[in-house]
Design an enzyme around this catalytic site. Structure first.
Site, PDB file in Angstrom:
ATOM      1  N   ASP A  48      -2.753 -11.240   8.763  1.00  0.00           N
ATOM      2  CA  ASP A  48      -1.745 -10.417   8.094  1.00  0.00           C
ATOM      3  C   ASP A  48      -2.415  -9.260   7.348  1.00  0.00           C
ATOM      4  O   ASP A  48      -3.231  -9.483   6.460  1.00  0.00           O
ATOM      5  CB  ASP A  48      -0.957 -11.272   7.088  1.00  0.00           C
ATOM      6  CG  ASP A  48       0.132 -10.472   6.428  1.00  0.00           C
ATOM      7  OD1 ASP A  48       1.211 -10.344   7.039  1.00  0.00           O
ATOM      8  OD2 ASP A  48      -0.094  -9.930   5.324  1.00  0.00           O
ATOM      9  N   TYR A  53      -3.088  -2.045   2.040  1.00  0.00           N
ATOM     10  CA  TYR A  53      -4.250  -2.825   1.574  1.00  0.00           C
ATOM     11  C   TYR A  53      -5.548  -2.018   1.674  1.00  0.00           C
ATOM     12  O   TYR A  53      -6.587  -2.434   1.146  1.00  0.00           O
ATOM     13  CB  TYR A  53      -4.419  -4.128   2.381  1.00  0.00           C
ATOM     14  CG  TYR A  53      -3.265  -5.101   2.324  1.00  0.00           C
ATOM     15  CD1 TYR A  53      -2.234  -4.960   1.404  1.00  0.00           C
ATOM     16  CD2 TYR A  53      -3.214  -6.187   3.194  1.00  0.00           C
ATOM     17  CE1 TYR A  53      -1.169  -5.853   1.369  1.00  0.00           C
ATOM     18  CE2 TYR A  53      -2.159  -7.089   3.165  1.00  0.00           C
ATOM     19  CZ  TYR A  53      -1.135  -6.913   2.255  1.00  0.00           C
ATOM     20  OH  TYR A  53      -0.100  -7.800   2.230  1.00  0.00           O
ATOM     21  N   LYS A  82       2.094  -3.471   7.945  1.00  0.00           N
ATOM     22  CA  LYS A  82       3.313  -3.077   7.209  1.00  0.00           C
ATOM     23  C   LYS A  82       3.291  -1.583   6.925  1.00  0.00           C
ATOM     24  O   LYS A  82       2.209  -1.015   6.692  1.00  0.00           O
ATOM     25  CB  LYS A  82       3.381  -3.842   5.870  1.00  0.00           C
ATOM     26  CG  LYS A  82       3.103  -5.318   6.013  1.00  0.00           C
ATOM     27  CD  LYS A  82       3.212  -6.090   4.722  1.00  0.00           C
ATOM     28  CE  LYS A  82       2.696  -7.506   4.921  1.00  0.00           C
ATOM     29  NZ  LYS A  82       1.237  -7.659   4.856  1.00  0.00           N
ATOM     30  N   HIS A 115       7.086  -2.731   3.994  1.00  0.00           N
ATOM     31  CA  HIS A 115       6.332  -3.443   2.960  1.00  0.00           C
ATOM     32  C   HIS A 115       7.173  -3.761   1.704  1.00  0.00           C
ATOM     33  O   HIS A 115       7.119  -4.866   1.183  1.00  0.00           O
ATOM     34  CB  HIS A 115       5.093  -2.626   2.574  1.00  0.00           C
ATOM     35  CG  HIS A 115       3.978  -3.459   2.043  1.00  0.00           C
ATOM     36  ND1 HIS A 115       2.653  -3.168   2.248  1.00  0.00           N
ATOM     37  CD2 HIS A 115       3.982  -4.592   1.308  1.00  0.00           C
ATOM     38  CE1 HIS A 115       1.911  -4.085   1.668  1.00  0.00           C
ATOM     39  NE2 HIS A 115       2.687  -4.956   1.084  1.00  0.00           N
TER      40      HIS A 115
END
Ligand code: A2P
Length: 286
Positions: A48, A53, A82, A115
């Site tokens: 994931d 990130y 996302k 997200h």
């Protein structure tokens, strides 16, 4: 669930491995590359990630190297990303997706999520924005570039309009750990055939010193982390524990050879809020 390779069926019949590997807060560079390779080498097939990130390029390197070195086919992996909040809307979402695909060195994604919902605190037309983003997700899905689509951090009122569209979300990834079950959101998702995934199933590590969980962990001769992961699985939620530590990455897979008894499930289900990210999808301003 008997093994890390067991799958859950999404509402479009695509299969998602029941346990995934989280990469939020995993530093970019060698750390991310090593962590993701270690995960794949130790049986994880579900990774994931998210553009937000900041580590997609490293995760892409790890996936490419693992595929070459571990004799695994791309189809055996399940890769999620996302679309970040600054990229909402139709055109921007399409562009963000293409960048993510390139950064991850992939030809398709297994799962792509919005997200965070646009919320009423930030936008008068929040619902319209979410629908525009969803239209892009839907087109990418219909083009075959994504096998499944969904959302993250959506509450019932954010999900409602999306459920009236042609393609309904297949997944909602939310914060889920002892003391923060988000029961209303989970029940709503289950009723609407949306699989729930747990981000921060260990409460970003906050659960590890909880006395109730320590006691239960002792009873099963397991770690608190394993109890949290197993508890999520038994609640039919797909946990995504994150770690950059090889021993923990392995430990977090060892959750398929025991079962938490009903009375202990109830005790954990009834735990009061004891810490979490503090991020409320209706309140965040990022
Ligand atoms: P690290 O990455 O340094 O190994 P969550 O998945 O809820 O966000 O939790 C992630 C946090 O929990 C990270 O700080 C991670 O540390 C830590 N962690 C992950 N697995 C374990 C484990 N089995 N035992 C102890 N800490 C863990």
């Amino acid at each position: 669930m008997k093994s890390i390779n067991d799958t859950v069926l999404l509402n479009n019949k695509y299969k998602i491995p029941c346990l995934g590997f989280g990469t939020w807060q995993t530093p970019d560079g060698e750390t991310a590359i090593k962590a993701v390779k270690c995960a794949i080498e130790n049986g994880y097939r579900h990774i994931d990630d998210a553009a937000g990130y900041g580590n997609e390029k490293s995760v892409g390197v790890a996936i490419e190297e693992a595929l070459a070195e571990c004799n695994i086919k791309r189809e055996e992996l399940f890769i999620t990303s996302k679309v970040w909040n600054t990229e909402r809307g139709y055109e921007k979402t399409i562009e963000a997706f293409e960048k993510t695909l390139k950064d991850l060195r992939l030809e398709y994604l297994d799962l792509y999520l919005i997200h965070w919902p646009a919320n009423a605190k930030q936008f008068e037309n929040w619902d319209e924005i979410n629908l525009d983003t969803w239209r892009a997700m839907t087109d990418l899905y219909k083009d075959g570039k994504i096998k499944a689509i969904g959302v993250s951090n959506f509450l019932e009122h954010h999900l409602k309009s999306l459920l009236d569209t042609e393609i309904k979300p297949m997944v909602n990834q939310i914060e889920f750990h002892p003391g923060m079950m988000q029961k209303e959101t989970v029940d709503f998702c289950i009723a609407n055939n949306i699989v729930v995934e747990a981000w921060s199933p260990l409460g970003t590590g906050r659960m590890l010193s909880n006395d109730v969980l320590i006691k239960i962990a002792k009873k099963y001769n397991r770690s608190v982390a394993q109890i949290c992961i197993r508890w999520a699985l038994q609640n039919k939620v797909v946990p995504l524990p994150k770690s950059i530590t090889p021993s923990r990455i392995i430990e977090n897979t060892q959750v398929f050879d025991f079962e938490i008894e009903e009375m202990d499930m109830v005790a954990i289900n009834n735990m009061k809020y004891c810490g979490g990210s503090g991020l409320n999808p209706d309140e965040v301003d990022f």
